[in-house]
Enzyme design. Structure first.
Site, PDB file in Angstrom:
ATOM      1  N   GLY A  92       0.833  -1.189   0.000  1.00 33.91           N
ATOM      2  CA  GLY A  92       0.000   0.000   0.000  1.00 33.91           C
ATOM      3  C   GLY A  92       0.875   1.248   0.000  1.00 33.91           C
ATOM      4  O   GLY A  92       2.092   1.176   0.117  1.00 33.91           O
ATOM      5  N   ILE A  95       4.701   6.740  -3.250  1.00 36.25           N
ATOM      6  CA  ILE A  95       6.128   6.599  -3.557  1.00 36.25           C
ATOM      7  C   ILE A  95       6.982   6.878  -2.326  1.00 36.25           C
ATOM      8  O   ILE A  95       6.628   7.721  -1.491  1.00 36.25           O
ATOM      9  CB  ILE A  95       6.540   7.525  -4.725  1.00 36.25           C
ATOM     10  N   THR A  96       8.073   6.160  -2.210  1.00 33.84           N
ATOM     11  CA  THR A  96       9.034   6.436  -1.152  1.00 33.84           C
ATOM     12  C   THR A  96      10.435   6.127  -1.643  1.00 33.84           C
ATOM     13  O   THR A  96      10.630   5.574  -2.729  1.00 33.84           O
ATOM     14  CB  THR A  96       8.707   5.675   0.147  1.00 33.84           C
ATOM     15  N   GLY A 176       6.965  -2.974   5.189  1.00 32.70           N
ATOM     16  CA  GLY A 176       7.041  -2.500   6.568  1.00 32.70           C
ATOM     17  C   GLY A 176       7.364  -1.022   6.693  1.00 32.70           C
ATOM     18  O   GLY A 176       6.671  -0.188   6.120  1.00 32.70           O
ATOM     19  N   CYS A 194       5.474   9.949  -0.509  1.00 38.50           N
ATOM     20  CA  CYS A 194       4.159   9.406  -0.146  1.00 38.50           C
ATOM     21  C   CYS A 194       3.024  10.169  -0.809  1.00 38.50           C
ATOM     22  O   CYS A 194       1.876  10.095  -0.371  1.00 38.50           O
ATOM     23  CB  CYS A 194       3.980   9.382   1.378  1.00 38.50           C
TER      24      CYS A 194
END
Length: 236
Positions: A92, A95-96, A176, A194
């Site tokens: 879920g 973008i990171t 995670g 995000c």
């Protein structure tokens, strides 16, 4: 009825390629799901396992399944120039960035060994970070409606220090959190983190105004709070 297995096998993978780690997560995830399917179909009564991976990745951007590709501000050539890779993945979130100086934690758990509540699971992951940062004298918080951990939420200087994104199927988790400890924050300039515009990103060393934070100490604190909240114990 099987007893709830509260033991979590801990592995620190060190510095490892994102795709290799993702494939490894998928294999662990599949093994747990397969055990659960076998139990249901054959009344096999096999115990499911839990895993926790620490890892540090080379520069990489990942986009969640509901994410917007326009939040990546680099083209393919620019990615290469930055020495970074990009993957669209099955967690879920949007973008990171992952990279050196960031502690990434991947719990691959059968939540039926703990509790069956994804919302509670995400809040527990956030709480682990909040409690860890409090040991460094920082008041970390949740930002309403935004998964992850922030500093200065109610100020003009709100900044995110930990991103989160998970996948869960049959109550088994993967992916995670990513906690910026000694991260190069310049790499966040190449994305809208995000998908949230107008809020900054920070790192623990920046907040503490030190050149480098001992990452082994941070990991020790994270595991302590994880163990307490999940009523679990780690084995190597």
């Amino acid at each position: 009825m099987l007893y709830m297995n509260k033991n979590i096998a801990l592995q620190d993978l060190g510095f490892k390629d994102y795709k290799e780690t993702w494939d490894y997560q998928e294999a662990l995830f599949k093994a747990i799901v397969d055990t659960k399917v076998k139990n249901r179909r054959e009344n096999a009564n096999l115990q499911t396992q839990n895993h926790f991976l620490f890892v540090e990745h080379p520069h990489v951007y990942t986009l969640g399944k509901s994410g917007d590709l326009s939040n990546l501000l680099l083209n393919e050539t620019q990615l290469k120039e930055k020495g970074a890779t990009f993957y669209k993945i099955n967690r879920g979130g949007d973008i990171t960035y992952h990279g050196p100086g960031q502690i990434v934690g991947y719990p691959i758990l059968d939540l039926e060994n703990f509790f069956t509540d994804i919302h509670k699971y995400l809040r527990f992951l956030e709480e682990i970070i909040i409690l860890t940062l409090s040991e460094y004298g920082l008041k970390a918080e949740r930002s309403p409606g935004e998964t992850g951990v922030w500093l200065g939420v109610d100020t003009p200087f709100a900044r995110k220090i930990c991103a989160m994104g998970v996948r869960a199927s049959r109550w088994v988790t993967m992916h995670g959190f990513a906690l910026n400890v000694n991260a190069d924050l310049g790499y966040f300039d190449n994305i809208i983190p995000c998908g949230i515009k107008g809020k900054a990103v920070t790192s623990l060393n920046v907040e503490l105004e030190v050149e480098k934070v001992n990452e082994a100490d941070v990991k020790e604190k994270l595991l302590k709070h994880f163990s307490n909240l999940f009523d679990a114990h780690f084995s190597i």
